[in-house]
Design a protein around this motif. Structure first.
Motif, PDB file in Angstrom:
ATOM      1  N   THR A  54     -45.349  60.487  83.905  1.00 50.25           N
ATOM      2  CA  THR A  54     -44.605  59.487  83.154  1.00 50.25           C
ATOM      3  C   THR A  54     -44.752  59.797  81.666  1.00 50.25           C
ATOM      4  O   THR A  54     -45.335  60.825  81.305  1.00 50.25           O
ATOM      5  CB  THR A  54     -45.122  58.075  83.472  1.00 50.25           C
ATOM      6  OG1 THR A  54     -46.514  58.001  83.114  1.00 50.25           O
ATOM      7  CG2 THR A  54     -44.995  57.761  84.959  1.00 50.25           C
ATOM      8  N   TYR A  55     -44.253  58.919  80.810  1.00 53.96           N
ATOM      9  CA  TYR A  55     -44.156  59.242  79.393  1.00 53.96           C
ATOM     10  C   TYR A  55     -44.939  58.278  78.506  1.00 53.96           C
ATOM     11  O   TYR A  55     -45.121  57.103  78.827  1.00 53.96           O
ATOM     12  CB  TYR A  55     -42.688  59.273  78.959  1.00 53.96           C
ATOM     13  CG  TYR A  55     -41.944  60.428  79.589  1.00 53.96           C
ATOM     14  CD1 TYR A  55     -41.988  61.697  79.031  1.00 53.96           C
ATOM     15  CD2 TYR A  55     -41.223  60.262  80.771  1.00 53.96           C
ATOM     16  CE1 TYR A  55     -41.336  62.772  79.608  1.00 53.96           C
ATOM     17  CE2 TYR A  55     -40.561  61.326  81.362  1.00 53.96           C
ATOM     18  CZ  TYR A  55     -40.619  62.579  80.778  1.00 53.96           C
ATOM     19  OH  TYR A  55     -39.983  63.637  81.354  1.00 53.96           O
ATOM     20  N   TRP A  56     -45.354  58.808  77.363  1.00 55.58           N
ATOM     21  CA  TRP A  56     -46.058  58.069  76.315  1.00 55.58           C
ATOM     22  C   TRP A  56     -45.057  57.228  75.534  1.00 55.58           C
ATOM     23  O   TRP A  56     -43.844  57.308  75.748  1.00 55.58           O
ATOM     24  CB  TRP A  56     -46.748  59.084  75.407  1.00 55.58           C
ATOM     25  CG  TRP A  56     -47.675  58.541  74.373  1.00 55.58           C
ATOM     26  CD1 TRP A  56     -48.659  57.612  74.541  1.00 55.58           C
ATOM     27  CD2 TRP A  56     -47.720  58.929  72.991  1.00 55.58           C
ATOM     28  NE1 TRP A  56     -49.324  57.397  73.362  1.00 55.58           N
ATOM     29  CE2 TRP A  56     -48.763  58.192  72.388  1.00 55.58           C
ATOM     30  CE3 TRP A  56     -46.993  59.822  72.212  1.00 55.58           C
ATOM     31  CZ2 TRP A  56     -49.089  58.318  71.042  1.00 55.58           C
ATOM     32  CZ3 TRP A  56     -47.314  59.969  70.876  1.00 55.58           C
ATOM     33  CH2 TRP A  56     -48.352  59.216  70.304  1.00 55.58           C
ATOM     34  N   PRO A  86     -52.295  60.743  75.266  1.00 53.51           N
ATOM     35  CA  PRO A  86     -51.332  61.477  76.098  1.00 53.51           C
ATOM     36  C   PRO A  86     -51.673  62.961  76.235  1.00 53.51           C
ATOM     37  O   PRO A  86     -52.591  63.484  75.602  1.00 53.51           O
ATOM     38  CB  PRO A  86     -50.025  61.292  75.318  1.00 53.51           C
ATOM     39  CG  PRO A  86     -50.482  61.256  73.893  1.00 53.51           C
ATOM     40  CD  PRO A  86     -51.821  60.555  73.899  1.00 53.51           C
ATOM     41  N   HIS A  87     -50.867  63.626  77.054  1.00 54.90           N
ATOM     42  CA  HIS A  87     -50.903  65.080  77.199  1.00 54.90           C
ATOM     43  C   HIS A  87     -49.520  65.624  76.844  1.00 54.90           C
ATOM     44  O   HIS A  87     -48.524  64.899  76.881  1.00 54.90           O
ATOM     45  CB  HIS A  87     -51.272  65.493  78.624  1.00 54.90           C
ATOM     46  CG  HIS A  87     -52.673  65.130  79.009  1.00 54.90           C
ATOM     47  ND1 HIS A  87     -53.727  66.011  78.936  1.00 54.90           N
ATOM     48  CD2 HIS A  87     -53.199  63.961  79.462  1.00 54.90           C
ATOM     49  CE1 HIS A  87     -54.843  65.411  79.334  1.00 54.90           C
ATOM     50  NE2 HIS A  87     -54.544  64.162  79.665  1.00 54.90           N
ATOM     51  N   ALA A  88     -49.458  66.912  76.502  1.00 54.79           N
ATOM     52  CA  ALA A  88     -48.191  67.562  76.160  1.00 54.79           C
ATOM     53  C   ALA A  88     -47.685  68.350  77.358  1.00 54.79           C
ATOM     54  O   ALA A  88     -48.462  69.006  78.066  1.00 54.79           O
ATOM     55  CB  ALA A  88     -48.371  68.487  74.959  1.00 54.79           C
ATOM     56  N   TYR A  89     -46.356  68.294  77.588  1.00 54.26           N
ATOM     57  CA  TYR A  89     -45.725  69.002  78.698  1.00 54.26           C
ATOM     58  C   TYR A  89     -44.533  69.789  78.171  1.00 54.26           C
ATOM     59  O   TYR A  89     -43.648  69.231  77.519  1.00 54.26           O
ATOM     60  CB  TYR A  89     -45.247  68.022  79.776  1.00 54.26           C
ATOM     61  CG  TYR A  89     -46.366  67.239  80.419  1.00 54.26           C
ATOM     62  CD1 TYR A  89     -47.037  67.740  81.527  1.00 54.26           C
ATOM     63  CD2 TYR A  89     -46.758  66.001  79.911  1.00 54.26           C
ATOM     64  CE1 TYR A  89     -48.080  67.030  82.107  1.00 54.26           C
ATOM     65  CE2 TYR A  89     -47.790  65.282  80.487  1.00 54.26           C
ATOM     66  CZ  TYR A  89     -48.446  65.806  81.584  1.00 54.26           C
ATOM     67  OH  TYR A  89     -49.478  65.108  82.156  1.00 54.26           O
ATOM     68  N   ALA A  90     -44.524  71.104  78.437  1.00 52.51           N
ATOM     69  CA  ALA A  90     -43.370  71.932  78.094  1.00 52.51           C
ATOM     70  C   ALA A  90     -42.376  71.837  79.241  1.00 52.51           C
ATOM     71  O   ALA A  90     -42.683  72.189  80.378  1.00 52.51           O
ATOM     72  CB  ALA A  90     -43.793  73.381  77.875  1.00 52.51           C
ATOM     73  N   SER A  93     -36.845  74.069  77.218  1.00 52.36           N
ATOM     74  CA  SER A  93     -36.979  74.319  75.788  1.00 52.36           C
ATOM     75  C   SER A  93     -37.477  73.090  75.050  1.00 52.36           C
ATOM     76  O   SER A  93     -37.453  73.061  73.822  1.00 52.36           O
ATOM     77  CB  SER A  93     -35.619  74.742  75.222  1.00 52.36           C
ATOM     78  OG  SER A  93     -34.660  73.718  75.448  1.00 52.36           O
ATOM     79  N   LEU A  94     -37.921  72.072  75.780  1.00 52.37           N
ATOM     80  CA  LEU A  94     -38.339  70.815  75.173  1.00 52.37           C
ATOM     81  C   LEU A  94     -39.849  70.615  75.316  1.00 52.37           C
ATOM     82  O   LEU A  94     -40.488  71.207  76.179  1.00 52.37           O
ATOM     83  CB  LEU A  94     -37.607  69.643  75.837  1.00 52.37           C
ATOM     84  CG  LEU A  94     -36.080  69.756  75.955  1.00 52.37           C
ATOM     85  CD1 LEU A  94     -35.525  68.553  76.674  1.00 52.37           C
ATOM     86  CD2 LEU A  94     -35.461  69.901  74.589  1.00 52.37           C
ATOM     87  N   MET A  95     -40.379  69.756  74.461  1.00 49.57           N
ATOM     88  CA  MET A  95     -41.779  69.349  74.556  1.00 49.57           C
ATOM     89  C   MET A  95     -41.808  67.833  74.724  1.00 49.57           C
ATOM     90  O   MET A  95     -41.182  67.107  73.942  1.00 49.57           O
ATOM     91  CB  MET A  95     -42.545  69.754  73.299  1.00 49.57           C
ATOM     92  CG  MET A  95     -44.011  69.343  73.316  1.00 49.57           C
ATOM     93  SD  MET A  95     -44.961  70.260  74.568  1.00 49.57           S
ATOM     94  CE  MET A  95     -45.000  71.889  73.793  1.00 49.57           C
ATOM     95  N   THR A  96     -42.502  67.367  75.753  1.00 54.57           N
ATOM     96  CA  THR A  96     -42.600  65.935  75.991  1.00 54.57           C
ATOM     97  C   THR A  96     -44.066  65.527  76.055  1.00 54.57           C
ATOM     98  O   THR A  96     -44.955  66.360  76.254  1.00 54.57           O
ATOM     99  CB  THR A  96     -41.883  65.530  77.290  1.00 54.57           C
ATOM    100  OG1 THR A  96     -42.489  66.213  78.394  1.00 54.57           O
ATOM    101  CG2 THR A  96     -40.411  65.885  77.234  1.00 54.57           C
ATOM    102  N   TYR A  97     -44.311  64.212  75.905  1.00 55.10           N
ATOM    103  CA  TYR A  97     -45.664  63.666  75.887  1.00 55.10           C
ATOM    104  C   TYR A  97     -45.777  62.600  76.962  1.00 55.10           C
ATOM    105  O   TYR A  97     -44.896  61.730  77.086  1.00 55.10           O
ATOM    106  CB  TYR A  97     -45.976  63.036  74.523  1.00 55.10           C
ATOM    107  CG  TYR A  97     -45.721  63.939  73.345  1.00 55.10           C
ATOM    108  CD1 TYR A  97     -46.082  65.289  73.386  1.00 55.10           C
ATOM    109  CD2 TYR A  97     -45.123  63.461  72.180  1.00 55.10           C
ATOM    110  CE1 TYR A  97     -45.861  66.124  72.306  1.00 55.10           C
ATOM    111  CE2 TYR A  97     -44.899  64.281  71.094  1.00 55.10           C
ATOM    112  CZ  TYR A  97     -45.263  65.613  71.163  1.00 55.10           C
ATOM    113  OH  TYR A  97     -45.046  66.440  70.094  1.00 55.10           O
TER     114      TYR A  97
END
Length: 676
Positions: A54-56, A86-90, A93-97
């Motif tokens: 899920t997302y931050w 949170p953690h970072a997810y590639a 071409s995007l980066m999500t948290y």
């Protein structure tokens, strides 16, 4: 980029029933007295299934944060929502948290004394959960006031654990400034905070503030940390924001939440050796891979003819001293050319362009000029003209100084014709290089050049090896004539690439240019003494060459066989949702290694039959002309050039990266593994 994903997300939402009703995230609501004795704590536990997240509160380049809607009785008030680190997810071409494991969203709760224990607190929670696809989910939960008020050891422990997972609030404020298209955030932290950190991560909480997937630059001195990031394309001016700084020492993660106000930031802080830079082992491995990749480049079809002729020129050298001087001149030509290409590439990337190895061959002017050069050099091999033989280092009447010039420009030429090739080990090293600070990146490019120059230098500096070369004789003239063939073939291939890029009119102009220049450079028995007619022909040829790339493309991008489809992230996502095996070929018309792999392996009847048997979806990402989406996808997989082959298994596991030089056995075994 983000907006282009919305239609795909919408379609996936419409198709949600096809994926079944099982929730990918389990939710539980609980409450307990606050450990500090001040009011109460409400917690929402969210537990994603393995591989899902899920997302931050700032989801990054894509995604949506979890949303909570409360229905509360009179006398009950809620404080702000607090998010764990949170953690970072590639993702492409995007980066999500966000969160890929169990986590708890926390809110402070005040309950007036007159509120009855029988009153209920109702919550409707909505979140987006993603893996290879994204699915919106929700839950309706409630808890009684009496359950929240209960003094239980288990509740106290639960609340304590949830609060400890939150970032620690830093009392001191930070400052930020917008300068030259970047956000510079200054955090007043002592050096001990970031020293010996294996990784530093910075999560700005404001949306549309920074380009999350771009490289982060870290600077530090005794006063604190300075973090520089490119601005988001949709950036709008702000006066303040919050962010979370994470320090990972390999055993624990320590997070600080910091409030930043607009203000002045220091501009002369030294670059930090940790954080966004890789550990020393990564650098040494990248240098070794680059050197080995440069060695292998000598055997590639785009380089081997040039190197062979230059190596044979050693047999005509007057002495060991002359051989060594020429070898150093050749190495200087190679290294300076790599340094120039690397500097241009890094400068363009710093300005915002997403470019990779071989980027110059995405320019039709470079392709047309190189095609004409190859054809003229081929004519020189046949004795049509001596122009260009000095560059090749194969002239028979060169003085010692001329030999040095010839050796230097042979090194330059070797780098130019090597640019379409990506040898084994080379792709990973260059992918690593462009993400590093300029000194490290340039050192990796120089290691690649050292590998390319090494065989010729070794031959010159070890006399025993040089003496094993055949003695000069008439056979050298015959060999020179035979070596004209690969040069002509290379020129024709580059003309074909130009046709694919800019159409048949451009091809006609480049071919006309080659013919006019060939006539202009025709050598008479008395030597080459340019006449007025030859000068006019040369000028006409140069004009035709300049006109060649100025025509718009008239042909569709190359797809190869009918079964290959155009690659896109959306196509991959849809096929993975169907649990279909996928083979993606990142290629370009100007990449000889790509074409050899496609014709010798991927187009093989047995391989094609195996692909059909296992219903493998074939996708081709054509990088012949500049495509930022393909460039970003290459960078995502640690590559800076083609070829790249990705094989996605049927069971939704991670993609397997196949070697850059394919064999039928290797590909067939990989297909069978992926289709299980």
């Amino acid at each position: 980029m983000k907006n282009s994903l919305l239609p795909v997300l919408f379609l996936l939402c419409l198709a949600l029933p096809a994926f079944g009703q099982e929730a990918r995230v389990s939710a539980a609501l609980w409450g307990a007295p606050a450990p500090d004795g001040d009011d109460y704590i409400l917690g929402l536990d969210l537990v994603p299934q393995q591989g899902w997240h899920t997302y931050w509160k700032n989801s990054g380049d894509a995604g949506l944060p979890t949303h909570l809607h409360w229905t509360l009785p009179a006398g009950v008030t809620l404080g702000s929502l607090h998010w764990p680190t949170p953690h970072a997810y590639a993702e492409g071409s995007l980066m999500t948290y966000g969160y890929g494991a169990a986590h708890t969203l926390v809110q402070r709760l005040h309950i007036d004394a007159q509120v009855a224990d029988s009153a209920n607190l109702r919550l409707k929670a909505r979140w987006l959960v993603c893996k290879d696809i994204c699915i919106p989910e929700s839950a309706e939960l409630e808890i009684g006031v009496g359950a929240v008020r209960q003094q239980q050891v288990a509740g106290h422990r639960r609340a304590t654990k949830a609060l400890q997972a939150l970032p620690e609030a830093l009392a001191a404020e930070g400052r930020f400034a917008i300068q030259q298209g970047s956000l510079h955030s200054f955090l007043p932290l002592p050096p001990a905070w970031h020293q010996n950190a294996e990784e530093l991560l910075w999560f700005p909480a404001a949306r549309n503030l920074v380009a999350h997937a771009e490289a982060v630059q870290w600077h530090a001195d005794g006063s604190g940390l300075l973090i520089s990031q490119p601005l988001h394309p949709d950036f709008t001016a702000i006066e303040q924001f919050r962010g979370v700084l994470v320090r990972d020492d390999g055993k624990t993660r320590h997070a600080l939440e910091i409030h930043l106000q607009a203000g002045e930031v220091p501009t002369d802080m030294p670059r930090l050796s940790s954080g966004s830079t890789a550990p020393p082992l990564g650098l040494w491995l990248a240098l070794a891979m680059a050197f080995v990749g440069g060695l292998i480049l000598n055997l590639m079809p785009c380089v081997f003819p040039v190197l062979t002729l230059k190596a044979l020129s050693l047999t005509r050298a007057e002495s060991d001293h002359v051989r060594r001087i020429e070898s150093l001149a050749y190495a200087a030509g190679v290294l300076l050319s790599f340094l120039l290409i690397a500097t241009i590439l890094l400068a363009l990337r710093a300005s915002g362009a997403a470019l990779g190895w071989g980027f110059q061959l995405q320019n039709p002017l470079v392709v047309s000029a190189l095609a004409v050069l190859m054809l003229i050099l081929g004519l020189a091999m046949l004795g049509w003209t001596q122009i260009g033989m000095g560059m090749m280092g194969a002239g028979q009447n060169l003085t010692q100084d001329g030999g040095i010039r010839g050796a230097f420009f042979t090194g330059v030429l070797a780098v130019v014709v090597a640019s379409p090739c990506s040898a084994p080990f080379m792709g990973g090293a260059l992918g690593y290089a462009v993400l590093q600070p300029p000194p490290i990146a340039l050192s990796i490019f120089l290691a690649l050049g050292a590998g390319l120059a090494a065989p010729f230098v070794i031959l010159a500096w070890i006399p025993a090896l040089a003496r094993r070369l055949p003695r000069p004789g008439p056979w050298m003239e015959r060999l020179k004539h035979w070596m004209a063939l690969p040069l002509f073939l290379t020129g024709v291939w580059l003309l074909w690439v130009l046709w694919r890029q800019s159409g048949w009119i451009a091809l006609t102009c480049a071919t006309l240019s080659a013919g006019l220049l060939a006539l202009a450079l025709r050598q008479s028995p008395r030597g080459w003494q340019p006449s007025a007619r030859q000068v006019r022909l040369a000028l006409a040829g140069a004009l035709a060459l300049l006109l060649a790339p100025n025509w718009l493309a008239t042909s569709a991008p190359r797809q190869g066989a009918d079964e290959w489809q155009a690659w896109s992230p959306a196509t991959v996502a849809e096929a993975r949702a169907r649990q279909q095996t996928i083979l993606v070929d990142f290629t370009a018309d100007w990449c000889l290694s790509c074409i050899v792999n496609e014709q010798a392996v991927l187009a093989d009847e047995d391989i094609q039959a195996l692909l059909d048997e296992h219903d493998v979806l074939l996708l081709k990402a054509d990088w012949t002309q500049y495509d930022p989406e393909i460039t970003a996808a290459l960078a995502e997989h640690g590559r800076n050039g083609v070829p790249l082959y990705l094989l996605y298994p049927r069971n939704s596991g991670p993609a397997e990266i196949l070697p850059q030089i394919l064999t039928k056995r290797l590909v067939s075994e990989a297909i069978k593994r992926a289709a299980r």
